[in-house]
Design an enzyme around this catalytic site. Structure first.
Site, PDB file in Angstrom:
ATOM      1  N   CYS A 101       0.822  -1.205   0.000  1.00 24.83           N
ATOM      2  CA  CYS A 101       0.000   0.000   0.000  1.00 24.83           C
ATOM      3  C   CYS A 101       0.855   1.254   0.000  1.00 24.83           C
ATOM      4  O   CYS A 101       1.715   1.414   0.857  1.00 24.83           O
ATOM      5  CB  CYS A 101      -0.918   0.007   1.217  1.00 24.83           C
ATOM      6  SG  CYS A 101      -1.939   1.480   1.256  1.00 24.83           S
TER       7      CYS A 101
ATOM      8  N   CYS B 118      -0.271   3.454   3.152  1.00 26.14           N
ATOM      9  CA  CYS B 118       0.259   2.963   4.434  1.00 26.14           C
ATOM     10  C   CYS B 118       1.746   2.652   4.300  1.00 26.14           C
ATOM     11  O   CYS B 118       2.268   1.771   4.964  1.00 26.14           O
ATOM     12  CB  CYS B 118      -0.464   1.695   4.843  1.00 26.14           C
ATOM     13  SG  CYS B 118      -2.239   1.852   4.804  1.00 26.14           S
TER      14      CYS B 118
ATOM     15  N   ARG C 239      -4.730   2.684  10.321  1.00 24.98           N
ATOM     16  CA  ARG C 239      -6.007   2.007  10.175  1.00 24.98           C
ATOM     17  C   ARG C 239      -6.154   0.827  11.121  1.00 24.98           C
ATOM     18  O   ARG C 239      -7.176   0.143  11.074  1.00 24.98           O
ATOM     19  CB  ARG C 239      -6.204   1.576   8.729  1.00 24.98           C
ATOM     20  CG  ARG C 239      -6.409   2.767   7.814  1.00 24.98           C
ATOM     21  CD  ARG C 239      -6.141   2.471   6.360  1.00 24.98           C
ATOM     22  NE  ARG C 239      -6.163   3.695   5.573  1.00 24.98           N
ATOM     23  CZ  ARG C 239      -5.137   4.556   5.495  1.00 24.98           C
ATOM     24  NH1 ARG C 239      -3.998   4.302   6.146  1.00 24.98           N
ATOM     25  NH2 ARG C 239      -5.233   5.661   4.795  1.00 24.98           N
TER      26      ARG C 239
ATOM     27  N   SER D 185      -7.174  -3.420   7.523  1.00 27.03           N
ATOM     28  CA  SER D 185      -8.432  -3.360   6.779  1.00 27.03           C
ATOM     29  C   SER D 185      -9.009  -4.744   6.524  1.00 27.03           C
ATOM     30  O   SER D 185     -10.178  -4.882   6.183  1.00 27.03           O
ATOM     31  CB  SER D 185      -8.252  -2.601   5.468  1.00 27.03           C
ATOM     32  OG  SER D 185      -8.057  -1.227   5.753  1.00 27.03           O
TER      33      SER D 185
ATOM     34  N   CYS E 159      -4.271  -3.157   1.104  1.00 25.83           N
ATOM     35  CA  CYS E 159      -3.668  -3.756   2.291  1.00 25.83           C
ATOM     36  C   CYS E 159      -4.321  -5.078   2.671  1.00 25.83           C
ATOM     37  O   CYS E 159      -3.681  -5.976   3.185  1.00 25.83           O
ATOM     38  CB  CYS E 159      -3.821  -2.826   3.490  1.00 25.83           C
ATOM     39  SG  CYS E 159      -2.676  -1.474   3.496  1.00 25.83           S
TER      40      CYS E 159
END
Lengths: 653, 368
Positions: free
Chosen positions: A69, A72, A547, A572, A619
């Protein structure tokens, strides 16, 4: 089987990755309806990164996982680095941990601000309404809401300033080229802000782009670029410059010269200022207008944190050569909160994490296995794409909640779906704050939750209950609150008598004071050739990403030294995952239950709740290695291992 | 494969009810106001751009004209097997000088008509938007991410369409296709060995589909933001830039990052850094022994630098990982080993008295 979905969002936009949402709303006869059952959350893209990692040099793994990602970017890289360090028994210096904290922390601040303004705001802010705003009244509102924020060449924004923003919007309309703002749900009855409030937030939307560009320079100084800054197993690749002046062919040096350190300091200051002056008051403004959203979007109420931000105050021991032992605790604590005791933090046991593929497009365990033992292969048996629509306009492509329907597997903890992310972070800090082990940041969390969320409106609060934090609005509130806590932790903060906390210098200053110290453990690369010194069979690294809980497992081959097995269980994935074998829905799915939609063709309300999780679907999707060997030793304590000899540390100079 | 892929006409009644879409009323449209951008700063931006692109300053008015035409050029940006790093990078675009930024780019210089991460529209309204803008002609199609070769594999589906179909339909009316990032340009990470999803680069997919359109590859993981926006603006004002054999603009990819690196001198003469954080690392000596791929990597990192000139990988102490080259994840180095910390094999690179067998100018490709 539930009724045919009549609420479909595909693609869900303003997220990272590719996501489809389906739900059924009981029609109200006026074009709207109520969702009474859980929805369906499906990821529709897969790359197979963990397969790609097999047989690779473990020093390289961070660069691969970083590309899981680009949003991230730091956390996937660092989680991998920590997993390899754990596997080979290498510890890092204090500077490396300070810098990692700052890089993760800067990512929290950057991502959360950009999430609010660029991904989430247009669910609450009507851009077309903004065009009807009176610029003078908008300037008056700005003085009240953001009274210390001076984007207008160092002055408060005046009517002319907002007129310029209006002109930009009008210019889009005059050309008939609305670009990114085309086809929004503008004029939807669920938009509640006044034209002036809308214009103020649109203005901040644009300014946040410029701000974000500045704060990522912190990553650039330490990591050479952003996105995807460079990291290294064993510490940080950056190092203090021998040349404090300009870096050039003649004098050499590194980015950590006087100018680079000043760039970081500026980025840190700007982060804190924007959060205090703009992001926090804007969230409160939106929350006041949309208070009913504290009644929608609740998940089952179980929360999980792996823990993040090792802090000097929490270090178990420090060696004379500058290497530190991994911490006994974290700013965001490790632990679990169950729905029946939302203020109690219970210990996390890594062995209780399982993944199942009952509703995911893999061959593997439907009942759930520990991430390290699952055997799964890509297995798509979903509907074919590209089939068009039926004559009545309904879709020929429909996912079935009773079949496989997502590239995300279902993680479970103690067989339960868990919500992870900012809401989990705030609840765990809040819970620890009520114990003897309360950290200063926990006390600040408790103060702000009371002051801003619970206090009655007459005292300036929102007048909501603690329980209502488990909601769409609560998630937004917890996200800004943790951003403030972290921005202050980096930049430093004054003593707070109300919270009972002392002044804190901040990670930047503490790093600066120690900047001549070590950045990298020179035993690292040789240790990779010494499997007899590796303390565990499987390395486990984790972070709390912006997250939520993020874990990587790495198993190294003791002959070749290369990666045998690599596995990620990602934030996620916890939130966006599908149902499990017994039909219990994942958090996104559960959170949609009870939503009342004004217009089924414009499911703005669904988008609000899905966006409140800050979906990061790239992710969440990965596959595991078909190596079925059980995990022998995984120590959850972030790299704590049995080897604590000084020879494991950087050689004393 | 492609012959079985249902054609676009099969889902043409995807068009959503227009009442669901945008509803700017007449009164709003009539309240038009002039653009509030400073002319001086804008011209300064164009001058900076021209300088970076090695264009004569006489070209500045043409750049300015292209960038301020009353009808802005349409850009459709589609994402496939990607990580959003390329878009994050583009959002970091700034002025070369004078203050023109991504905000001005998307508000004043191009019409970014489709971009899933930033656009207001979602679901059917987003799909309707995509179909309507790609029904026009002469837009620039920007693509990030690789695409799984088989449309029926299920590895990429969005808006109920496969990656192959989404790309094919969007490419049909495009004037130019720009592959942003190494995944779109060369297959990138999804294509890394063993390529579990049969991921293809955009160029390879175009060949499979028989699509013959101008293509520019802007490689890098991610590319430098100013390169992304600079190439788009260059095309809009000047037409196709000169490309190397890998279809990268030579103005940005003509040199290796090594050639402009301030550490280059010690590559030739020593001393080298032998470990991270050693004395030579702190002095800014060459990172060759730590695996730097700079001598075989064509990009502008050491020239433009990252994040508004703040730094670049070698300046911060880590070697180049070679991210703008095809198959860099699987690049063989010394002893034929893969790895970012394995030094490149002798015979690679432009300097140190070694023959260059990597440069596109010589043999028309990379060295792998």
């Amino acid at each position: 089987m539930a009724a045919t979905p009549n609420v479909i969002i595909d693609p869900v936009t303003r997220i990272e990755g590719h996501l489809r949402i389906q739900a059924h709303a009981v029609p109200d006869g006026m074009g709207g309806g109520t969702i009474t059952d859980p929805g369906l959350s499906a990821s529709t893209m897969v790359r197979g990164l963990e397969k790609i990692l097999q047989g690779r040099d473990p020093r390289d793994a961070w660069a691969f996982t970083q590309r899981i990602c680009g949003v991230c970017t730091v956390v996937h890289g660092l989680t991998s680095v920590r997993a390899v360090e754990h596997a080979i028994g290498i510890k890092v210096s204090k500077n490396a941990d300070y810098i990692r904290n700052m890089m993760i922390g800067a990512q929290y601040v950057h991502d959360h601000v950009m999430h609010f303004y660029h991904l989430h705001a247009l669910d609450w802010v009507d851009v077309v309404s903004a065009m009807k705003a009176n610029p003078t009244r908008t300037a008056a509102l700005a003085r009240i809401n953001n009274g210390t924020y001076k984007p207008n060449n160092g002055a408060l924004p005046n009517a002319a300033y907002f007129q310029t923003v209006l002109n930009k919007l009008n210019n889009l309309v005059s050309r008939g080229q609305l670009g990114l703002f085309a086809n929004g749900y503008w004029g939807h009855s669920a938009y509640k802000l006044s034209p002036e409030e809308n214009l103020l937030l649109v203005s901040h939307y644009l300014e946040a782009l410029a701000w974000a560009r500045e704060v990522v320079k912190l990553h650039s100084v330490f990591g050479g670029k952003d996105p995807h800054p460079n990291l290294v197993v064993g510490g940080m690749p950056c190092t203090l410059s021998s040349n404090t002046g300009t870096v050039n062919d003649e004098k050499g040096g590194t980015s950590l010269n006087t100018e680079g350190l000043a760039t970081i300091k500026t980025a840190v200051t700007r982060m804190k200022a924007f959060v205090d002056q703009v992001y926090l008051p804007d969230v409160i403004l939106v929350a006041k207008r949309y208070k009913e959203w504290a009644n929608f979007g609740a998940t089952a109420g179980n929360f999980l944190c792996y823990g993040e931000f090792p802090d000097p105050a929490l270090v178990k021991r420090e060696f004379t050569d500058g290497a530190i032992d991994y911490p006994a605790g974290y700013i965001i604590p490790q632990g679990v909160i169950w729905a029946d005791a939302p203020t109690t933090l219970t210990p996390f046991d890594e062995k209780m994490v399982t993944e199942n593929v009952a509703h995911a497009w893999y061959l593997g365990s439907d009942t759930g296995e520990h991430p390290s033992v699952g055997e799964t292969e890509l297995y798509y048996d979903g509907p074919l794409p590209d089939q068009g629509r039926n004559p009545d306009g309904t879709s020929k492509y429909m996912l079935d909640e009773n079949a496989r329907y997502s590239w995300i597997k279902s993680p479970r903890y103690d067989d339960q779906p868990m919500e992870v992310g900012p809401l989990a972070h705030i609840l765990t800090m809040h819970a620890r704050g009520g114990t003897a082990n309360a950290q200063p940041t926990d006390k600040l969390v408790r103060k702000y939750v009371q002051q801003l969320w619970i206090n009655p409106t007459a005292q300036g609060g929102l007048g909501l209950t603690f329980t209502q934090l488990n909601s769409t609005l609560g998630r937004i509130f917890c996200r800004v609150l943790e951003t403030k806590i972290i921005a202050d932790q980096i930049a430093g903060r004054a003593a707070d008598t109300a919270a009972g906390t002392a002044a804190y210098a901040g990670w930047y200053q503490l790093y600066y004071n120690n900047k001549a110290g070590a950045y990298w453990n020179p035993n690292t690369f040789t240790r990779l050739q010494q499997p007899n010194l590796w303390p565990v069979q499987v390395g486990f690294g984790f972070t709390e990403a912006p997250r939520g809980a993020l874990g990587h497992w790495v198993k190294l081959n003791r002959v070749s030294g290369l990666i045998d097995n690599y596995q990620c269980v990602v934030a996620s994935q916890w939130n966006a995952g599908p149902r499990d074998l017994v039909g219990v829905p994942g958090p996104y799915e559960e959170a949609l239950r009870g939503h009342v939609l004004a217009n089924l063709k414009q499911p703005l309300e669904v988008l609000r709740t899905i966006h409140s999780f800050d979906p990061c679907i790239g992710c969440a999707v990965h596959i595991v290695d078909p190596d079925g060997k059980p995990l022998v030793q995984v120590d959850v304590n972030h790299g704590v291992c049995s080897t604590t000899r000084v020879s494991d540390m950087r050689c004393a100079s | 494969m492609s012959t079985d892929l249902p054609s676009r006409s099969d889902h043409s009644h995807m068009q959503a009810d227009s009442s669901d879409g945008v509803t700017f009323d007449e009164a709003t449209v009539e309240r038009l106001l002039q653009l509030g951008i400073s002319r001086r700063r804008f011209m300064s931006y164009c001058a900076g751009l021209a300088s970076l692109l090695a264009l004569p300053q006489s070209m500045v008015p043409r750049l300015a004209q292209a960038a301020t035409s009353t009808t802005l050029p349409s850009v459709v940006y589609m994402s496939f097997q990607e990580c959003t790093g390329c878009l994050e990078s583009m959002v970091n675009s700034f002025a070369f000088s004078g203050g023109t930024t991504i905000e001005n780019l998307i508000l004043n210089m191009i019409s970014l008509d489709y971009q899933e991460t930033l656009m207001a529209a979602a679901g059917d309204q987003a799909e309707e938007r995509l179909l309507s803008v790609t029904d026009q002609s002469d837009y620039v199609l920007v693509v990030d991410g690789s695409i799984p070769a088989r449309w029926d594999s299920g590895y990429f589906i969005s808006g109920e369409r496969s990656g192959v179909a989404r790309f094919r339909d969007a490419a049909k009316n495009a004037a130019l296709i720009v592959a942003v990032g190494t995944c779109a340009s060369f297959g990138g990470l999804p294509k890394a060995d063993p390529n579990p999803t049969d991921a293809l680069s955009i160029g390879d997919l175009m060949a499979d589909l028989g699509i013959s359109k101008p293509l520019i590859n802007i490689s890098g993981c991610p590319p430098i933001p100013e390169v992304i926006t600079g190439v788009i603006l260059y095309y809009l004002s000047q037409g196709m830039p000169t490309l190397d054999s890998l279809r990268r603009p030579t103005v940005f990819y003509g040199d290796t990052v090594h050639e402009d690196c301030y550490r280059k001198e010690s590559f030739e003469e020593g001393p080298l850094a032998w470990a991270f954080d050693d004395a030579n690392s702190r002095k800014g000596k060459c990172l060759y022994m730590l695996g730097c791929k700079g001598p075989v990597t064509h990009n502008a990192c050491s020239r433009i630098r990252w994040n508004q000139g703040t730094s670049f990988p070698m300046m911060s102490g880590h070697g180049c990982i070679g991210c703008s080259e095809p198959d860099f994840w699987d690049r063989p180095n010394r002893r034929n080993e893969k790895g970012f910390y394995i030094p490149i094999a002798a015979g690679s690179g432009h300097t140190r008295g070694l023959p260059c067998n990597t440069c596109h100018d010589d043999i028309g490709g990379d060295d792998d």
